[in-house]
Design a protein around this motif. Structure first.
Motif, PDB file in Angstrom:
ATOM      1  N   THR A 332     119.873  77.841 -40.716  1.00  0.00           N
ATOM      2  CA  THR A 332     120.201  79.260 -40.874  1.00  0.00           C
ATOM      3  C   THR A 332     121.708  79.475 -40.831  1.00  0.00           C
ATOM      4  OG1 THR A 332     118.104  80.021 -39.918  1.00  0.00           O
ATOM      5  CG2 THR A 332     119.954  81.558 -39.818  1.00  0.00           C
ATOM      6  N   VAL A 333     122.359  78.788 -39.888  1.00  0.00           N
ATOM      7  CA  VAL A 333     123.822  78.900 -39.758  1.00  0.00           C
ATOM      8  C   VAL A 333     124.512  78.466 -41.045  1.00  0.00           C
ATOM      9  CG1 VAL A 333     125.857  78.031 -38.534  1.00  0.00           C
ATOM     10  CG2 VAL A 333     123.787  78.611 -37.251  1.00  0.00           C
ATOM     11  N   GLY A 334     124.032  77.366 -41.641  1.00  0.00           N
ATOM     12  CA  GLY A 334     124.625  76.861 -42.884  1.00  0.00           C
ATOM     13  C   GLY A 334     124.472  77.837 -44.031  1.00  0.00           C
ATOM     14  N   ILE A 335     123.257  78.349 -44.221  1.00  0.00           N
ATOM     15  CA  ILE A 335     122.985  79.291 -45.325  1.00  0.00           C
ATOM     16  C   ILE A 335     123.801  80.564 -45.148  1.00  0.00           C
ATOM     17  CG2 ILE A 335     121.215  80.715 -46.429  1.00  0.00           C
ATOM     18  CD1 ILE A 335     119.161  78.530 -45.555  1.00  0.00           C
ATOM     19  N   LEU A 336     123.786  81.111 -43.934  1.00  0.00           N
ATOM     20  CA  LEU A 336     124.499  82.360 -43.672  1.00  0.00           C
ATOM     21  C   LEU A 336     126.011  82.169 -43.780  1.00  0.00           C
ATOM     22  CD1 LEU A 336     124.458  85.313 -42.894  1.00  0.00           C
ATOM     23  CD2 LEU A 336     124.190  84.648 -40.490  1.00  0.00           C
ATOM     24  N   SER A 337     126.516  81.039 -43.313  1.00  0.00           N
ATOM     25  CA  SER A 337     127.953  80.757 -43.397  1.00  0.00           C
ATOM     26  C   SER A 337     128.432  80.787 -44.843  1.00  0.00           C
ATOM     27  CB  SER A 337     128.278  79.405 -42.762  1.00  0.00           C
ATOM     28  OG  SER A 337     127.998  79.391 -41.387  1.00  0.00           O
ATOM     29  N   VAL A 338     127.668  80.115 -45.716  1.00  0.00           N
ATOM     30  CA  VAL A 338     128.030  80.066 -47.132  1.00  0.00           C
ATOM     31  C   VAL A 338     127.978  81.464 -47.742  1.00  0.00           C
ATOM     32  CG1 VAL A 338     127.267  79.246 -49.404  1.00  0.00           C
ATOM     33  CG2 VAL A 338     127.380  77.662 -47.476  1.00  0.00           C
ATOM     34  N   PHE A 339     126.978  82.246 -47.366  1.00  0.00           N
ATOM     35  CA  PHE A 339     126.874  83.630 -47.867  1.00  0.00           C
ATOM     36  C   PHE A 339     128.108  84.459 -47.502  1.00  0.00           C
ATOM     37  CE2 PHE A 339     125.944  88.103 -47.140  1.00  0.00           C
ATOM     38  CZ  PHE A 339     125.331  88.481 -48.332  1.00  0.00           C
ATOM     39  N   LEU A 340     128.642  84.238 -46.313  1.00  0.00           N
ATOM     40  CA  LEU A 340     129.733  85.086 -45.810  1.00  0.00           C
ATOM     41  C   LEU A 340     131.090  84.793 -46.450  1.00  0.00           C
ATOM     42  CD1 LEU A 340     128.947  85.228 -41.973  1.00  0.00           C
ATOM     43  CD2 LEU A 340     128.350  86.892 -43.742  1.00  0.00           C
ATOM     44  N   VAL A 341     131.244  83.612 -47.044  1.00  0.00           N
ATOM     45  CA  VAL A 341     132.558  83.224 -47.585  1.00  0.00           C
ATOM     46  C   VAL A 341     132.762  83.808 -48.981  1.00  0.00           C
ATOM     47  CG1 VAL A 341     134.105  81.317 -48.150  1.00  0.00           C
ATOM     48  CG2 VAL A 341     132.554  81.111 -46.210  1.00  0.00           C
ATOM     49  N   SER A 342     133.104  85.085 -49.025  1.00  0.00           N
ATOM     50  CA  SER A 342     133.493  85.737 -50.290  1.00  0.00           C
ATOM     51  C   SER A 342     134.105  87.085 -49.955  1.00  0.00           C
ATOM     52  CB  SER A 342     132.290  85.907 -51.234  1.00  0.00           C
ATOM     53  OG  SER A 342     131.595  87.096 -50.973  1.00  0.00           O
ATOM     54  N   PHE A 343     134.744  87.694 -50.942  1.00  0.00           N
ATOM     55  CA  PHE A 343     135.366  89.010 -50.749  1.00  0.00           C
ATOM     56  C   PHE A 343     134.448  90.147 -51.186  1.00  0.00           C
ATOM     57  CE2 PHE A 343     139.813  86.980 -51.283  1.00  0.00           C
ATOM     58  CZ  PHE A 343     139.927  86.802 -49.922  1.00  0.00           C
ATOM     59  N   ALA A 344     133.128  89.882 -51.283  1.00  0.00           N
ATOM     60  CA  ALA A 344     132.191  90.902 -51.772  1.00  0.00           C
ATOM     61  C   ALA A 344     131.922  91.955 -50.698  1.00  0.00           C
ATOM     62  CB  ALA A 344     130.888  90.251 -52.208  1.00  0.00           C
ATOM     63  N   ASN A 345     132.710  93.018 -50.697  1.00  0.00           N
ATOM     64  CA  ASN A 345     132.490  94.160 -49.809  1.00  0.00           C
ATOM     65  C   ASN A 345     133.107  95.403 -50.446  1.00  0.00           C
ATOM     66  OD1 ASN A 345     135.369  94.398 -48.867  1.00  0.00           O
ATOM     67  ND2 ASN A 345     134.917  92.360 -48.047  1.00  0.00           N
ATOM     68  N   PHE A 346     132.798  96.553 -49.888  1.00  0.00           N
ATOM     69  CA  PHE A 346     133.243  97.816 -50.489  1.00  0.00           C
ATOM     70  C   PHE A 346     134.766  97.924 -50.543  1.00  0.00           C
ATOM     71  CE2 PHE A 346     128.875  99.082 -49.483  1.00  0.00           C
ATOM     72  CZ  PHE A 346     128.530  99.758 -50.642  1.00  0.00           C
ATOM     73  N   ALA A 347     135.448  97.398 -49.527  1.00  0.00           N
ATOM     74  CA  ALA A 347     136.911  97.497 -49.497  1.00  0.00           C
ATOM     75  C   ALA A 347     137.541  96.770 -50.677  1.00  0.00           C
ATOM     76  CB  ALA A 347     137.442  96.922 -48.182  1.00  0.00           C
ATOM     77  N   SER A 348     136.910  95.684 -51.146  1.00  0.00           N
ATOM     78  CA  SER A 348     137.470  94.904 -52.253  1.00  0.00           C
ATOM     79  C   SER A 348     137.538  95.703 -53.551  1.00  0.00           C
ATOM     80  CB  SER A 348     136.647  93.628 -52.480  1.00  0.00           C
ATOM     81  OG  SER A 348     136.919  92.691 -51.460  1.00  0.00           O
ATOM     82  N   ILE A 349     136.639  96.682 -53.707  1.00  0.00           N
ATOM     83  CA  ILE A 349     136.680  97.514 -54.914  1.00  0.00           C
ATOM     84  C   ILE A 349     138.039  98.207 -55.011  1.00  0.00           C
ATOM     85  CG2 ILE A 349     135.674  99.492 -56.126  1.00  0.00           C
ATOM     86  CD1 ILE A 349     133.020  98.874 -54.732  1.00  0.00           C
ATOM     87  N   GLY A 350     138.461  98.811 -53.898  1.00  0.00           N
ATOM     88  CA  GLY A 350     139.751  99.498 -53.878  1.00  0.00           C
ATOM     89  C   GLY A 350     140.922  98.546 -54.024  1.00  0.00           C
ATOM     90  N   ILE A 351     140.814  97.356 -53.410  1.00  0.00           N
ATOM     91  CA  ILE A 351     141.898  96.374 -53.471  1.00  0.00           C
ATOM     92  C   ILE A 351     142.111  95.908 -54.905  1.00  0.00           C
ATOM     93  CG2 ILE A 351     142.596  94.040 -52.793  1.00  0.00           C
ATOM     94  CD1 ILE A 351     141.110  94.551 -50.119  1.00  0.00           C
ATOM     95  N   ILE A 352     141.019  95.554 -55.585  1.00  0.00           N
ATOM     96  CA  ILE A 352     141.120  95.042 -56.955  1.00  0.00           C
ATOM     97  C   ILE A 352     141.542  96.134 -57.927  1.00  0.00           C
ATOM     98  CG2 ILE A 352     139.771  94.113 -58.890  1.00  0.00           C
ATOM     99  CD1 ILE A 352     138.178  92.510 -56.801  1.00  0.00           C
ATOM    100  N   ALA A 353     140.934  97.311 -57.811  1.00  0.00           N
ATOM    101  CA  ALA A 353     141.304  98.432 -58.691  1.00  0.00           C
ATOM    102  C   ALA A 353     142.773  98.801 -58.488  1.00  0.00           C
ATOM    103  CB  ALA A 353     140.407  99.636 -58.423  1.00  0.00           C
ATOM    104  N   GLY A 354     143.228  98.779 -57.234  1.00  0.00           N
ATOM    105  CA  GLY A 354     144.628  99.097 -56.939  1.00  0.00           C
ATOM    106  C   GLY A 354     145.585  98.068 -57.492  1.00  0.00           C
ATOM    107  N   ALA A 355     145.204  96.780 -57.403  1.00  0.00           N
ATOM    108  CA  ALA A 355     146.056  95.705 -57.925  1.00  0.00           C
ATOM    109  C   ALA A 355     146.225  95.828 -59.433  1.00  0.00           C
ATOM    110  CB  ALA A 355     145.460  94.348 -57.571  1.00  0.00           C
TER     111      ALA A 355
END
Length: 393
Positions: A332-355
């Motif tokens: 479970t730790v392995g699967i969840l760890s891999v899932f967490l390693v990305s910038f996929a969250n609501f804040a990233s929408i603003g960061i990318i659009a702003g850039a």
């Protein structure tokens, strides 16, 4: 049984991607199958073989040594601020980003990084069936970061049609930058961080080629890398030091706000409904956790951490995982760890659009319009990476 669930998981991801596809008839199955096979093969090598162990140890050793060097600078400035063995999260995890940022700047200045990004991008374009620009951008996002990557393709931004712009932004949200990888390795096992980097690179192309299928004509596939005005070596050092510090400060500020907000919301829900907000999110995301191969008894807790990552950021979720890691099954730790390693969250929408908006206002507005679709696709990439890892663990 785990393979049956994994197959269901793959079909689930592909099905959700098809639901959002702008042109299902143009989806090419062959490149998708090839990339899924590559994902399974690479994750198996990295997690289950002696060669993979050597690679992971080498990368982990490099980052451990870099973090040691970074801590020399942190200790010089902030030494004595914390009690022995109780270094605050900001000093221990975030400030080393400054030193990693400096190294990226040096490799960029010496033209080593652009050469690597072009080379890997060219090879990837042969596999994924997409353009050289899209392939380069995916690698560059992983190397220099989701905001800075758009500067390198500044010349093409204004001329890109919406569908190609979407792919560039999707890559930026699905991956993570090398400057922050060291911070992740302080919170997760290095082998899962490295595996996630590789899987997300291909996963971004898989999901995007379903949601946003198109062909790039050879005459349209021109890759021109924009270079800023030549700086002296020490000007470059100063710029990357400040950039790294800004990232550390921004992440730290977001953590203060998000952790405090989550605590307040959890307490409010506990008072009103005798259940925390994260537990509610856990029940919502539990089916997704299940098709990722999580043990049924752990799906609700894992679902809560997955949802936390989506609504706040990966650092908050990683902190939650680190608190509960001993109570979870190692798989479970392995699967969840891999899932967490990305910038996929609501804040990233603003960061990318702003850039993008900072470089081209019109295209920035276009990105803002498909922001939720970007997050939807990037979340599917994370789920896909989790499913792939569940096959080999």
């Amino acid at each position: 049984m785990k393979y049956v669930i994994s197959i269901i998981g793959l079909l689930f991801v592909f099905g959700l991607a098809l639901l959002a596809s702008k042109d299902r008839k143009r989806v090419r199955v062959k490149p998708i199958i090839i990339m899924v096979v590559i994902q399974i093969l690479l994750s198996w090598i990295l997690l289950n073989t002696e060669i993979g162990l050597i690679i992971i140890r080498a990368i982990s050793t490099v980052f451990s040594k870099l973090l040691e060097y970074a801590n020399e600078g942190v200790s010089f400035v902030f030494g004595g601020l914390a009690n022995k063995g109780e270094a605050p999260f900001f000093l221990n995890v975030l400030l080393p980003i400054v030193f990693i940022s400096v190294l990226i700047g040096i490799f960029q200045y010496l033209k080593i990084l652009p050469l690597i990004m072009k080379g890997i991008g060219l090879v990837l374009s042969k596999v994924n069936g997409m353009g050289k620009l899209e392939s380069y951008n995916a690698v560059a996002s992983m190397m220099v970061g989701q905001s800075e990557v758009f500067i390198t393709v500044k010349k093409q931004l204004g001329q890109l049609p919406e569908h190609r712009l979407y792919t560039l932004c999707a890559s930026a949200m699905s991956t993570v930058s090398m400057s922050i990888v060291g911070a992740y390795m302080n919170m997760l096992q290095p082998k899962f961080v490295v595996t996630a980097l590789v899987l997300n690179l291909f996963g971004g192309f898989i999901v995007t080629s379903i949601i946003n299928p198109y062909r790039v004509e050879p005459n349209e596939d021109i890759l021109e890398i924009h270079e800023e005005a030549k700086q002296s070596f020490f000007e470059m050092l100063g710029e990357y030091i400040l950039d790294g510090f800004k990232v550390a400060i921004i992440v730290g500020a977001m953590l203060i706000g998000f952790v405090a907000l989550m605590a307040a919301i959890n307490n409010l829900f506990q008072l009103l409904f005798s259940i925390s907000f994260q537990q509610i999110l856990g029940y919502i995301f539990a089916p997704v956790a299940f098709i990722m191969g999580i043990t049924p008894s752990e799906t609700v807790r894992v679902g809560g951490i997955m949802a936390t990552k989506l609504v706040t950021n990966e650092f908050v979720a990683m902190m939650d995982l680190s608190k509960a890691v001993k109570s979870f099954d190692p798989r479970t730790v392995g699967i969840l760890s891999v899932f967490l390693v990305s910038f996929a969250n609501f804040a990233s929408i603003g960061i990318i659009a702003g850039a993008v908006k900072g470089l081209n206002e019109k295209q920035g507005n276009v990105v803002a319009r498909f922001g939720l679709k970007l997050l939807y696709g990037a979340t599917l990439v994370s789920v896909l990476s989790g499913v792939i890892v569940s096959i080999v663990l």
